[in-house]
Design a protein around this motif. Sequence first.
Motif, PDB file in Angstrom:
ATOM      1  N   ILE A  71     -13.210  16.673   1.289  1.00 55.33           N
ATOM      2  CA  ILE A  71     -14.326  15.748   1.046  1.00 55.33           C
ATOM      3  C   ILE A  71     -13.942  14.690   0.006  1.00 55.33           C
ATOM      4  CG2 ILE A  71     -16.662  15.578   0.075  1.00 55.33           C
ATOM      5  CD1 ILE A  71     -16.583  16.609   2.925  1.00 55.33           C
ATOM      6  N   ILE A  72     -13.331  15.109  -1.087  1.00 56.56           N
ATOM      7  CA  ILE A  72     -12.919  14.154  -2.128  1.00 56.56           C
ATOM      8  C   ILE A  72     -11.883  13.181  -1.566  1.00 56.56           C
ATOM      9  CG2 ILE A  72     -11.767  13.925  -4.368  1.00 56.56           C
ATOM     10  CD1 ILE A  72     -14.522  15.010  -4.704  1.00 56.56           C
ATOM     11  N   TYR A  73     -10.935  13.689  -0.776  1.00 56.16           N
ATOM     12  CA  TYR A  73      -9.911  12.818  -0.183  1.00 56.16           C
ATOM     13  C   TYR A  73     -10.552  11.786   0.741  1.00 56.16           C
ATOM     14  CZ  TYR A  73      -5.886  11.283   2.487  1.00 56.16           C
ATOM     15  OH  TYR A  73      -4.938  10.514   3.105  1.00 56.16           O
ATOM     16  N   ARG A  74     -11.512  12.207   1.540  1.00 61.85           N
ATOM     17  CA  ARG A  74     -12.161  11.265   2.460  1.00 61.85           C
ATOM     18  C   ARG A  74     -12.972  10.215   1.692  1.00 61.85           C
ATOM     19  NH1 ARG A  74     -11.989  12.804   7.897  1.00 61.85           N
ATOM     20  NH2 ARG A  74     -11.165  14.901   8.153  1.00 61.85           N
ATOM     21  N   ILE A  75     -13.597  10.598   0.590  1.00 58.02           N
ATOM     22  CA  ILE A  75     -14.350   9.633  -0.223  1.00 58.02           C
ATOM     23  C   ILE A  75     -13.411   8.616  -0.850  1.00 58.02           C
ATOM     24  CG2 ILE A  75     -15.701   9.405  -2.352  1.00 58.02           C
ATOM     25  CD1 ILE A  75     -17.068  12.046  -1.575  1.00 58.02           C
ATOM     26  N   ILE A  76     -12.249   9.067  -1.323  1.00 55.79           N
ATOM     27  CA  ILE A  76     -11.292   8.155  -1.957  1.00 55.79           C
ATOM     28  C   ILE A  76     -10.697   7.189  -0.937  1.00 55.79           C
ATOM     29  CG2 ILE A  76      -9.032   8.039  -3.093  1.00 55.79           C
ATOM     30  CD1 ILE A  76      -9.764  10.659  -4.503  1.00 55.79           C
ATOM     31  N   THR A  77     -10.382   7.663   0.260  1.00 59.84           N
ATOM     32  CA  THR A  77      -9.709   6.810   1.240  1.00 59.84           C
ATOM     33  C   THR A  77     -10.665   5.984   2.095  1.00 59.84           C
ATOM     34  OG1 THR A  77      -9.613   8.639   2.827  1.00 59.84           O
ATOM     35  CG2 THR A  77      -7.697   8.309   1.376  1.00 59.84           C
ATOM     36  N   PRO A  79     -12.870   3.460   1.393  1.00 63.05           N
ATOM     37  CA  PRO A  79     -12.807   1.998   1.244  1.00 63.05           C
ATOM     38  C   PRO A  79     -11.544   1.389   1.849  1.00 63.05           C
ATOM     39  CG  PRO A  79     -13.340   3.029  -0.855  1.00 63.05           C
ATOM     40  CD  PRO A  79     -13.010   4.123   0.094  1.00 63.05           C
ATOM     41  N   PHE A  80     -10.426   2.082   1.754  1.00 63.59           N
ATOM     42  CA  PHE A  80      -9.189   1.561   2.315  1.00 63.59           C
ATOM     43  C   PHE A  80      -9.229   1.557   3.837  1.00 63.59           C
ATOM     44  CE2 PHE A  80      -7.971   3.422  -1.810  1.00 63.59           C
ATOM     45  CZ  PHE A  80      -7.604   2.250  -2.444  1.00 63.59           C
ATOM     46  N   PHE A  87      -9.620  -5.902   8.642  1.00 65.74           N
ATOM     47  CA  PHE A  87      -8.473  -6.760   8.872  1.00 65.74           C
ATOM     48  C   PHE A  87      -7.892  -6.583  10.273  1.00 65.74           C
ATOM     49  CE2 PHE A  87      -8.309  -6.792   4.138  1.00 65.74           C
ATOM     50  CZ  PHE A  87      -8.562  -8.149   4.004  1.00 65.74           C
ATOM     51  N   ASP A  88      -8.001  -5.409  10.857  1.00 59.22           N
ATOM     52  CA  ASP A  88      -7.567  -5.214  12.231  1.00 59.22           C
ATOM     53  C   ASP A  88      -8.477  -5.969  13.187  1.00 59.22           C
ATOM     54  OD1 ASP A  88      -5.415  -3.665  11.552  1.00 59.22           O
ATOM     55  OD2 ASP A  88      -6.384  -1.757  12.013  1.00 59.22           O
TER      56      ASP A  88
END
Length: 95
Positions: A71-77, A79-80, A87-88
């Motif tokens: 969950i933390i990883y998905r929240i951090i990534t 915005p990217f 951009f795609d």
Amino acid sequence: MDILRYVLTILLFFIGIFFLIRCMLEGFNFLFLAASLICFLLAYWIKPKRKNHHRDNAWDWLDLIDFPVEIIYRIITLPFRLLRGIFDFLSPDIP
């Protein structure tokens, strides 16, 4: 070896939480925020993947570790991933 990786994942996750709480309680400090993000990302990358384990009852308790780290990883990534999607969408398709 997987147990050592899980212990390191738990340790990095709690260190990341500590840095995040310290960043919030002592006034905003960019160094603590960056350290917490790095700890969370390292915890995700060090954590063994669940597909490597055969499903038996001995490994079921490790799902409790996987869930907050994911969950933390998905929240951090998030915005990217959103920026990449924008951009795609804006880039022309080149055949």
